[in-house]
Design an enzyme around this catalytic site. Structure first.
Site, PDB file in Angstrom:
ATOM      1  N   LYS A   1       0.948  -1.185  -0.131  1.00 16.79           N
ATOM      2  CA  LYS A   1       0.192   0.124   0.068  1.00 16.79           C
ATOM      3  C   LYS A   1       0.718   1.253   0.065  1.00 16.79           C
ATOM      4  O   LYS A   1       0.762   2.168  -0.741  1.00 16.79           O
ATOM      5  CB  LYS A   1      -0.968   0.082   1.267  1.00 16.79           C
ATOM      6  CG  LYS A   1      -2.096  -0.977   1.022  1.00 16.79           C
ATOM      7  CD  LYS A   1      -2.759  -1.352   2.649  1.00 16.79           C
ATOM      8  CE  LYS A   1      -3.666  -2.458   2.055  1.00 16.79           C
ATOM      9  NZ  LYS A   1      -4.184  -3.018   3.394  1.00 16.79           N
TER      10      LYS A   1
ATOM     11  N   GLN B   1      -5.033  -1.948   9.512  1.00 20.68           N
ATOM     12  CA  GLN B   1      -4.868  -3.195   8.769  1.00 20.68           C
ATOM     13  C   GLN B   1      -5.389  -4.189   9.751  1.00 20.68           C
ATOM     14  O   GLN B   1      -5.071  -4.242  11.007  1.00 20.68           O
ATOM     15  CB  GLN B   1      -3.313  -3.295   8.633  1.00 20.68           C
ATOM     16  CG  GLN B   1      -3.031  -4.679   7.791  1.00 20.68           C
ATOM     17  CD  GLN B   1      -3.446  -4.903   6.515  1.00 20.68           C
ATOM     18  OE1 GLN B   1      -3.552  -3.780   5.657  1.00 20.68           O
ATOM     19  NE2 GLN B   1      -3.696  -5.825   5.990  1.00 20.68           N
TER      20      GLN B   1
ATOM     21  N   ASP C   1     -11.521   1.700   3.453  1.00 20.66           N
ATOM     22  CA  ASP C   1     -11.780   0.266   3.448  1.00 20.66           C
ATOM     23  C   ASP C   1     -13.484  -0.053   3.232  1.00 20.66           C
ATOM     24  O   ASP C   1     -13.760  -1.057   2.858  1.00 20.66           O
ATOM     25  CB  ASP C   1     -11.656  -0.312   4.796  1.00 20.66           C
ATOM     26  CG  ASP C   1     -10.277  -1.067   4.840  1.00 20.66           C
ATOM     27  OD1 ASP C   1      -9.786  -1.581   3.532  1.00 20.66           O
ATOM     28  OD2 ASP C   1      -9.613  -1.327   5.786  1.00 20.66           O
TER      29      ASP C   1
HETATM   30  N1  GUN Z   1      -6.551  -7.464   5.921  1.00 21.52           N
HETATM   31  C1  GUN Z   1      -6.844  -8.219   5.151  1.00 21.52           C
HETATM   32  N2  GUN Z   1      -7.484  -7.716   4.097  1.00 21.52           N
HETATM   33  C2  GUN Z   1      -7.828  -6.500   4.393  1.00 21.52           C
HETATM   34  C3  GUN Z   1      -8.426  -5.237   4.091  1.00 21.52           C
HETATM   35  O1  GUN Z   1      -9.149  -5.218   2.811  1.00 21.52           O
HETATM   36  N3  GUN Z   1      -8.429  -4.258   4.766  1.00 21.52           N
HETATM   37  C4  GUN Z   1      -7.835  -4.088   5.987  1.00 21.52           C
HETATM   38  N4  GUN Z   1      -7.924  -3.247   6.847  1.00 21.52           N
HETATM   39  N5  GUN Z   1      -7.177  -5.059   6.466  1.00 21.52           N
HETATM   40  C5  GUN Z   1      -7.151  -6.256   5.788  1.00 21.52           C
END
Ligand code: GUN
Length: 285
Positions: free
Chosen positions: A53, A97, A120
């Site tokens: 990211k 996350q 998200d």
């Molecule tokens: N962990 C695995 N996939 C995701 C996601 O799409 N967003 C977040 N915040 N954590 C994750």
């Protein structure tokens, strides 16, 4: 005959080129989209996701902040950081996350993120707006699945779409988005009886059940579009989808591989959400 491969990598690169150009123009107007990512603890998979990211922000010209906190961080301290980022003007998107360490209540943290910065799409207000069909920040993987189908030129209207998996992150939202595209949607999950009788009728099959190679050729209507959201780490270290790609591609229509299918779309849609949030917060949407 072997089916055409839907390359999420290629589609993702096309979308990213558009985002890069749009961000460049925004920066000239004095608005740099900013994304803050919070990582608590040292989960190896999460570390990789967060690094990717950060790299996407760098590549596309976004401002990026990554807050790496120890696993012992208290819920109070985490909420204080979220609240600080909610008020921070150069941050337009906030992503915590997941998974979080066990002593932290995930729901309280998600609920604390400002709705307009929830890139998200996990906040209950954004989820509710998705259900109603109102404008909202869409969860990234489901949005990526729909964008991938659209950009491949596949018609969804009037088609029978079957979704395997009912998670809040993928199965449920993807079924809502397919309905929004006028597909007729059937949901299957771990307790579904005679699942194959349903999947055999699918013009579009989306698989997000989290079990390596769960779907084989016997599930598939000849020519059906197959979208594999699975990302399973095998004992040999290799990545496997929920679909047995080698057997299914001999029967199906267009199909996504793993890796290189849905995966690259997720971060791309996160970057798209951050751009949308920045434009709205900056009064340019
Ligand atoms: N962990 C695995 N996939 C995701 C996601 O799409 N967003 C977040 N915040 N954590 C994750």
């Amino acid at each position: 005959m072997t089916a055409p491969i839907i390359s999420g990598k290629q589609v993702s690169e096309e979308i990213r080129a558009g985002l890069r150009a749009e961000v460049e123009a925004l920066v000239e107007q004095g608005l740099t989209p900013g994304l803050a990512v919070i990582l608590v603890g040292e989960d190896p998979a999460s570390q990789v996701y967060v690094r990717n990211k950060e790299k996407a922000c760098h590549d596309l010209g976004y401002y990026s902040e990554v807050h790496r906190l120890p696993a012992s961080t208290s819920q109070e301290d985490l909420l204080a950081l979220v609240n600080k980022l909610n008020r921070q003007e150069n941050i337009h998107g906030i992503l915590v996350q997941l998974p979080l360490p066990k002593h932290i209540d995930e729901k309280s943290v998600i609920d604390a993120i400002a709705v307009e910065k929830d890139v998200d799409g996990f906040h209950p207000v954004n989820v509710g707006n998705l259900v109603i069909g109102d404008d909202s920040l869409l969860p990234c993987t489901p949005a990526g699945v729909i964008e991938l189908i659209k950009r491949t030129g596949i018609e969804m209207s009037g088609k029978h779409a079957v979704v395997i998996g009912r998670s809040n992150i993928v199965g449920k939202p993807v079924s809502l988005l397919l309905q929004r595209e006028n597909a007729t949607v059937t949901m299957c999950h771990s307790r579904t009886v005679n699942m194959k009788e349903l999947t055999e009728q699918a013009d579009i099959l989306v698989v997000a059940i989290g079990k390596a190679n769960f779907v084989d050729a016997s599930f598939i209507k000849p020519g059906a579009v197959v979208i594999d959201v699975g990302m399973n780490r095998l004992d040999n270290g290799k990545l496997a989808g929920d679909v047995d790609f080698e057997s299914v591609k001999e029967v199906s229509g267009p199909i996504t591989p793993v890796p290189g299918g849905v995966g690259p779309m997720t971060i791309t849609m996160l970057m798209n959400n951050t751009l949308i949030a920045a434009k709205r917060l900056g009064g340019l949407a």
